[in-house]
Design a protein around this motif. Structure first.
Motif, short mmCIF file in Angstrom:
data_model
loop_
_atom_site.label_atom_id
_atom_site.label_comp_id
_atom_site.label_asym_id
_atom_site.label_seq_id
_atom_site.Cartn_x
_atom_site.Cartn_y
_atom_site.Cartn_z
N ASP A 97 0.82 -1.21 0.00
CA ASP A 97 0.00 0.00 0.00
C ASP A 97 0.86 1.26 0.00
N PHE A 98 0.28 2.34 -0.52
CA PHE A 98 0.83 3.69 -0.41
C PHE A 98 -0.27 4.54 0.20
N LEU A 99 -0.04 5.06 1.41
CA LEU A 99 -1.10 5.76 2.13
C LEU A 99 -0.61 7.05 2.76
N TYR A 100 -1.57 7.95 2.97
CA TYR A 100 -1.33 9.17 3.73
C TYR A 100 -2.03 9.07 5.08
N LEU A 101 -1.42 9.69 6.08
CA LEU A 101 -2.01 9.84 7.40
C LEU A 101 -2.08 11.33 7.70
N ILE A 102 -3.30 11.86 7.82
CA ILE A 102 -3.45 13.29 8.01
C ILE A 102 -4.13 13.57 9.35
N LEU B 198 10.31 21.57 3.03
CA LEU B 198 10.69 21.73 1.64
C LEU B 198 9.70 22.63 0.89
N ASP B 199 10.20 23.26 -0.17
CA ASP B 199 9.30 24.06 -1.00
C ASP B 199 8.48 23.11 -1.89
N PRO B 200 7.40 23.63 -2.54
CA PRO B 200 6.50 22.76 -3.30
C PRO B 200 7.17 21.89 -4.35
N LYS B 201 8.13 22.45 -5.09
CA LYS B 201 8.78 21.68 -6.15
C LYS B 201 9.58 20.52 -5.57
N LYS B 202 10.35 20.79 -4.51
CA LYS B 202 11.13 19.72 -3.88
C LYS B 202 10.21 18.70 -3.22
N ASN C 80 -12.17 9.83 1.83
CA ASN C 80 -12.00 10.07 0.41
C ASN C 80 -11.21 11.34 0.22
N ASN C 81 -10.26 11.36 -0.71
CA ASN C 81 -9.47 12.56 -0.94
C ASN C 81 -10.35 13.77 -1.24
N ARG C 82 -11.53 13.55 -1.84
CA ARG C 82 -12.43 14.67 -2.16
C ARG C 82 -12.98 15.33 -0.90
N ASP C 83 -12.88 14.62 0.24
CA ASP C 83 -13.40 15.18 1.49
C ASP C 83 -12.41 16.06 2.21
N LEU C 84 -11.20 16.21 1.68
CA LEU C 84 -10.20 17.05 2.32
C LEU C 84 -10.64 18.50 2.30
N VAL C 85 -10.42 19.18 3.40
CA VAL C 85 -10.78 20.59 3.49
C VAL C 85 -9.57 21.38 3.96
N ILE D 271 2.73 7.83 4.89
CA ILE D 271 3.25 9.18 5.01
C ILE D 271 2.34 10.02 5.89
N ALA D 272 2.84 10.46 7.03
CA ALA D 272 2.11 11.42 7.85
C ALA D 272 2.38 12.81 7.30
N THR D 273 1.32 13.56 6.99
CA THR D 273 1.52 14.86 6.35
C THR D 273 0.35 15.79 6.62
N HIS D 274 0.64 17.09 6.54
CA HIS D 274 -0.43 18.09 6.54
C HIS D 274 -0.44 18.84 5.21
N ASP D 275 0.33 18.32 4.24
CA ASP D 275 0.47 18.97 2.94
C ASP D 275 -0.61 18.46 1.99
N TYR D 276 -1.78 19.10 2.03
CA TYR D 276 -2.90 18.64 1.21
C TYR D 276 -2.65 18.85 -0.27
N ASN D 277 -1.78 19.78 -0.65
CA ASN D 277 -1.45 19.97 -2.06
C ASN D 277 -0.80 18.73 -2.64
N ILE D 278 0.05 18.09 -1.83
CA ILE D 278 0.70 16.86 -2.25
C ILE D 278 -0.34 15.76 -2.46
N ILE D 279 -1.28 15.66 -1.53
CA ILE D 279 -2.30 14.62 -1.63
C ILE D 279 -3.17 14.84 -2.87
N GLU D 280 -3.46 16.10 -3.15
CA GLU D 280 -4.27 16.42 -4.32
C GLU D 280 -3.53 16.06 -5.61
N LYS D 281 -2.22 16.30 -5.63
CA LYS D 281 -1.43 16.04 -6.84
C LYS D 281 -1.11 14.55 -6.99
N PHE D 282 -0.92 13.87 -5.87
CA PHE D 282 -0.61 12.44 -5.88
C PHE D 282 -1.62 11.69 -5.02
#
Length: 230
Positions: free
Chosen positions: A34-39, A174-178, A225-230, A198-209
């Motif tokens: 699996d590849f998962l996020y923990l937010i 890290l900046d967004p590109k890195k 569901n990723n669509r439920d992210l706010v 991956i534990a993260t608060h970077d919702y932009n990353i989750i949206e892109k990947f």
């Protein structure tokens, strides 16, 4: 490369941090590959959960299994063997500042029982190539950019052929590109069969990947569901 064989499972687990209940009666499983996020909000317990999975923090109730290790009853003697199965990536890299990249990696291999100098050299070359740092082996940590330091930290997590990688805010400094480059690298590693959380608060990353996502809230861990992210 995910399948339906659990590599991590929690059953009716309580986790305490500084005598406060962080999670209460949580149950979920993560399948091999699996590849998962923990937010979750700051203080919601993301880091505490990861620390429990690699036996840094002890749970107070319930059963936790990682591969064939029973984390809830693991002994001190077993923990080094667990840590060889689990690669850990931190937000602040945790590289040793007084030695170059090769010696950082050599230190970990020797500390985990590697004896053969030729095998150590070969493994260091392999992991540096896998994170696209093959020409950086003699660099000191302060000579590396933030993204390069995080790739070095990822290379360190790969040294002992881990079944699981636990990444705690790996893009936090890290900046967004890195950040995107780091997630792409972790995706590449995941394609080889390694389970990644991956534990993260970077919702932009989750949206892109996008990927399966668990959320820590109100002392529970729930799949969203990723669509439920706010």
């Amino acid at each position: 490369m995910t399948n339906t064989t659990p590599i991590i499972s929690l059953e009716n687990v309580d986790i305490l941090q500084n005598n406060h209940i962080v999670f209460e009666n949580i149950s979920f499983q993560i399948n091999r590959g699996d590849f998962l996020y923990l937010i979750g909000e700051t203080g919601s317990g993301k880091s505490s959960l990861l620390k429990t999975l690699y036996a840094e923090t002890k749970n107070t109730k319930g059963k936790i299994k990682l591969d064939h290790f029973n984390i809830d009853s693991i002994t001190k003697k077993e923990i080094p063997f667990l840590r060889r199965k689990v690669g850990i990536i931190f937000q602040d890299f945790k590289l040793l500042s007084d030695r170059n990249l090769t010696e950082n990696l050599r230190f970990v291999l020797e500390a985990t029982g590697w004896k053969s100098n030729s095998k150590i050299k070969n493994r260091i070359k392999e992991v540096l190539k896998s994170v696209h740092l093959e020409n950086m082996e003699d660099k000191m940590p302060h000579e590396l950019s933030g993204g390069e330091q995080q790739r070095a930290a990822i290379s360190r997590s790969l040294l002992n052929y881990p079944e699981v990688i636990l990444a705690d805010e790996p893009t936090g400094n890290l900046d967004p590109k890195k950040s995107e480059a780091i997630i792409q690298l972790l995706k590449e590693i995941n394609k080889t069969g390694t389970t990644i959380l991956i534990a993260t608060h970077d919702y932009n990353i989750i949206e892109k990947f996008p990927a399966h996502t668990f959320k820590c809230e109100e002392k529970k861990v729930v799949e969203i569901n990723n669509r439920d992210l706010v």
